[in-house]
Scaffold this active site. Structure first.
Site, PDB file in Angstrom:
ATOM      1  N   GLY A  39       1.012  -1.022   0.479  1.00  0.00           N
ATOM      2  CA  GLY A  39      -0.387  -0.078  -0.375  1.00  0.00           C
ATOM      3  C   GLY A  39       0.932   1.213   0.117  1.00  0.00           C
ATOM      4  CG  ASP A 243       5.092   3.900  -2.359  1.00  0.00           C
ATOM      5  OD1 ASP A 243       4.891   4.445  -3.225  1.00  0.00           O
ATOM      6  OD2 ASP A 243       4.551   2.194  -2.531  1.00  0.00           O
ATOM      7  CG  ASN A 267      16.886  10.808  -6.898  1.00  0.00           C
ATOM      8  OD1 ASN A 267      15.309  10.220  -6.633  1.00  0.00           O
ATOM      9  ND2 ASN A 267      17.968  11.825  -7.055  1.00  0.00           N
TER      10      ASN A 267
END
Ligand code: RIB
Length: 308
Positions: A39, A243, A267
């Site tokens: 999720g 995410d 990153n």
């Protein structure tokens, strides 16, 4: 450190790995199956917490075994679960993730995530406003997001929206978002535009950050477009990399890092996360990301990130 609230989705992820995706009407044999917590909201909360941020979760699960597992896992990850909503009226959200050649395709059945509605957030509004930084994605009802963002904006909160899955966002909501992080496929839908990436970026200085997979992230600083390159590693499974970027970016903002530095931090975390299967298994801890940040600063101040 500032406190983060993730107001978002939780899913049980069902992964199927295969050499290639089946064609319509075709049956193929896959290679393996596994389940993991996912999720977009849950993934972003875990990423931020593992990197040392103080994180609370506002969201919903079913009164089922998956919901219990979510609460246990969040507690192990040091995420505050005091406000987690258990509903009898829907199952915990489910996502079906097809992986082939380290690329993925995902179908989400929201289930209990639809109960992260305005009734629920109104009930917890006082507690919600005790936080400083908010992270949203678009796997909960849009009306919840449209209700909360003006309130958070009026209270001078930092609002991060990861607009995935891509849906159009109203202009009056867009202008109240502090940081918006669509990817290169999502920004046109989200911003209701058909222009190039550069045109979109120039309209939202220091606000819009377009993530671009292994190419890194671009934003407009008011004078020029800044490209923050990605940190690259061999990918095993890219599920949850976006995410991880958002959670890590929020953790860096909570830590009062500047915009470019926070993007770079995101990153590096995102790159490290693709080393293992599943959205959360490969998410790094603070030490791992800090080590690479430090190496990068001492070896190359122009943006090249060493890969080992
Ligand atoms: O971004 C990856 C996530 O998208 C998965 O964990 C899945 O649950 C879907 O929400």
């Amino acid at each position: 450190m500032k406190k983060i609230a993730v107001i978002g989705s939780i899913n049980s992820d069902f992964f199927v790995e295969m050499d290639r995706l089946p064609k319509s009407g075709e049956t193929i044999l896959g290679n393996s199956f596994f389940m993991a917590l996912g999720g977009k909201g849950a993934n972003q909360a875990v990423a931020a917490s593992r990197l040392g941020a103080e994180v609370s979760f506002f969201g919903s699960v079913g009164n089922d075994d998956h919901g219990k597992f979510v609460k246990e896992t969040f507690s192990q990850e040091k995420i505050d679960t005091s406000y987690l909503n258990f509903t009898d009226d829907a199952h915990t959200g489910a996502a079906f993730v097809e992986i082939s050649n380290s690329e993925n395709r995902i179908i989400v059945i929201p289930g209990a995530n639809n109960f992260t509605n305005t009734v629920y957030v109104k009930e917890h509004l006082e507690r919600i406003l005790e936080h400083d930084i908010f992270i949203f994605q678009l796997e909960i009802p849009m009306e919840t997001i449209e209700y909360l963002i003006p309130i958070l904006h009026a209270n001078n909160k930092t609002i991060i929206v990861n607009p995935a899955p891509a849906l159009s966002i109203k202009q009056e909501i867009l202008e109240k978002i502090t940081y918006l992080t669509p990817n290169e496929h999502e920004y046109q839908v989200v911003l209701n535009q058909s222009g190039t990436m550069e045109e979109a970026l120039s309209l939202y200085p220091n606000q819009l950050m377009i993530t671009w997979g292994h190419n890194g992230v671009k934003f407009f600083d008011g004078n020029q477009i800044i490209h923050v390159p990605a940190h690259t590693v061999n990918a095993v499974d890219t599920t949850g990399a976006g995410d991880t970027f958002c959670g890590a970016f929020a953790a860096a903002i909570a830590d009062e890092k500047g915009l470019s530095e926070s993007i770079r931090f995101g990153n590096i975390a995102a790159a490290l996360s693709v080393r293992k299967r599943g959205a959360q298994a490969g998410m790094p801890n603070r030490q791992e990301v800090d080590q690479i940040m430090t190496k990068e600063l001492s070896h190359d101040r122009k943006g090249h990130i060493p890969t080992n």
